[in-house]
Design an enzyme around this catalytic site. Structure first.
Site, PDB file in Angstrom:
ATOM      1  N   SER A 192       5.692   4.370  -0.034  1.00  0.00           N
ATOM      2  CA  SER A 192       6.355   5.666   0.069  1.00  0.00           C
ATOM      3  C   SER A 192       7.558   5.591   1.005  1.00  0.00           C
ATOM      4  CB  SER A 192       5.376   6.752   0.526  1.00  0.00           C
ATOM      5  OG  SER A 192       4.856   6.462   1.795  1.00  0.00           O
ATOM      6  N   GLY A 226       0.809  -1.214   0.000  1.00  0.00           N
ATOM      7  CA  GLY A 226       0.000   0.000   0.000  1.00  0.00           C
ATOM      8  C   GLY A 226       0.841   1.262   0.000  1.00  0.00           C
ATOM      9  N   ASP A 227       0.153   2.420   0.084  1.00  0.00           N
ATOM     10  CA  ASP A 227       0.838   3.699  -0.115  1.00  0.00           C
ATOM     11  C   ASP A 227       1.857   4.023   0.962  1.00  0.00           C
ATOM     12  OD1 ASP A 227      -1.113   4.079   1.809  1.00  0.00           O
ATOM     13  OD2 ASP A 227      -1.822   5.991   1.013  1.00  0.00           O
ATOM     14  N   ALA A 228       1.524   3.791   2.243  1.00  0.00           N
ATOM     15  CA  ALA A 228       2.452   4.158   3.308  1.00  0.00           C
ATOM     16  C   ALA A 228       3.738   3.345   3.228  1.00  0.00           C
ATOM     17  CB  ALA A 228       1.792   3.972   4.672  1.00  0.00           C
ATOM     18  N   ALA A 229       3.604   2.040   3.000  1.00  0.00           N
ATOM     19  CA  ALA A 229       4.793   1.200   2.902  1.00  0.00           C
ATOM     20  C   ALA A 229       5.584   1.517   1.649  1.00  0.00           C
ATOM     21  CB  ALA A 229       4.398  -0.271   2.926  1.00  0.00           C
TER      22      ALA A 229
END
Length: 327
Positions: free
Chosen positions: A88, A83-86
């Protein structure tokens, strides 16, 4: 996660990754697999949960209908991803380096070896794509959204306001902005809290007020860094806010840390996805590009400490009033 549904459509295989699995609330983060006691406690059939595979696992090949719709060769490998947090975090900087993301919302994040004995932590903790590691995230509900909000009511493009705020930096305003336009979730959770502009002066123009908005978010980031007791070192800045002419310097001043601006600040998440795929497919590692470096200004240090004290005092007063109104 949404990417898991896309992977299903592309390959016909159901799977997820450890970071996405963490967000479900039913995963043993140390084992990186579903927790049987938690699954049993909520009365869920374990067969409904997808297998948790590493982010760099090739989960299948591109099927005929998907290949035809996308114009890609049949049988292309499809990498699990995250996902986005990981993503980024992987795209922002080297392992362990602090990074700040400034998009609509924002966050301070760091990664390092997972210590199961230290759980639970007072911050969002995700399984890192790298086995044995974790990501800690201290999120802000309102970051770039605050600048966008002010741009709308000021009736000016952010680039114009940025130039005006840059001019205001020569004699910074005393106006203080509390960036809680939608409440807050770190370093405290208070969804009833709302923002404020304090110490307004009739001589101030919109450049000074935009400056105050950017500085208020920078002070909120400082609060999160202090709450995390983050070790000293540079911050990698990503997200649309990293393209600002003023914001990176205000963050450097507010945090007392060197701020490194990514050369492609809005592509950090995509870069993380590429790095994961590159590890899986043997592609070359992309260069680690830095567009600009901002150092904290010694002549602003005393001002920052005064502003931080005022910011924290005003935040506590705003929280007290919000609690009284809710009660």
């Amino acid at each position: 996660g949404a990417k898991d549904y896309l992977a299903l459509r592309l390959t016909g295989r159901i799977a997820t990754d450890p970071a996405a699995g963490t967000t479900v609330g039913l995963m043993d983060i140390a084992r990186r697999d579903w927790s049987a006691p938690l699954v049993d406690a909520v009365g869920l059939d374990p067969a409904l949960l997808p297998p948790i595979l590493p982010a760099d696992a090739v989960i299948g090949e591109l099927l005929g209908p998907a290949a035809q719709a996308l114009g890609l060769p049949l049988g292309c490998p499809v990498v699990n991803g995250c996902g986005d947090a990981a993503a980024s975090t992987i795209g922002a900087a080297a392992d362990g380096q602090l990074h700040v993301y400034l998009g609509t919302s924002g966050w301070v994040a760091r990664s390092g070896p997972l210590d199961p004995a230290a759980l639970p932590r007072p911050f969002t903790t995700l399984a890192h794509p790298r086995a044995g590691w974790a990501i800690e995230i201290a999120p802000l509900l309102t970051a770039g959204d605050a600048a966008g909000w002010f741009g709308r009511i000021a009736g000016a493009d952010l680039a114009v306001l940025d130039a005006e705020a840059e001019a205001a930096d020569a004699a910074p305003p005393e106006t203080l902005f509390l960036p809680y336009l939608k409440g807050e979730r770190s370093p405290f959770v208070d969804l009833a809290l709302r923002g404020a502009l304090l110490d307004l002066d009739i001589s101030q123009g919109r450049g000074a007020l935009h400056y105050a908005v950017l500085e208020g978010v920078a002070l909120a980031l400082r609060n999160n860094l202090d709450a995390m007791a983050a070790r000293h070192g540079p911050i990698r800045l990503t997200g649309g806010g990293g393209a600002s002419r003023v914001w990176p310097q205000l963050i450097a001043d507010a945090t007392g840390r060197v701020v490194e601006c990514a050369d492609l600040p809005t592509a950090t998440t995509a870069m993380g996805g590429y790095r994961i795929a590159a590890a899986a497919l043997g592609w070359p590692e992309p260069p680690d590009g830095i567009a600009a470096i901002h150092e904290p200004r010694p002549d602003r240090a005393a001002r920052v400490e005064n502003r931080l004290a005022r910011f924290r005092q005003a935040t506590e007063e705003a929280r007290r009033r919000a609690a009284e109104s809710a009660g």
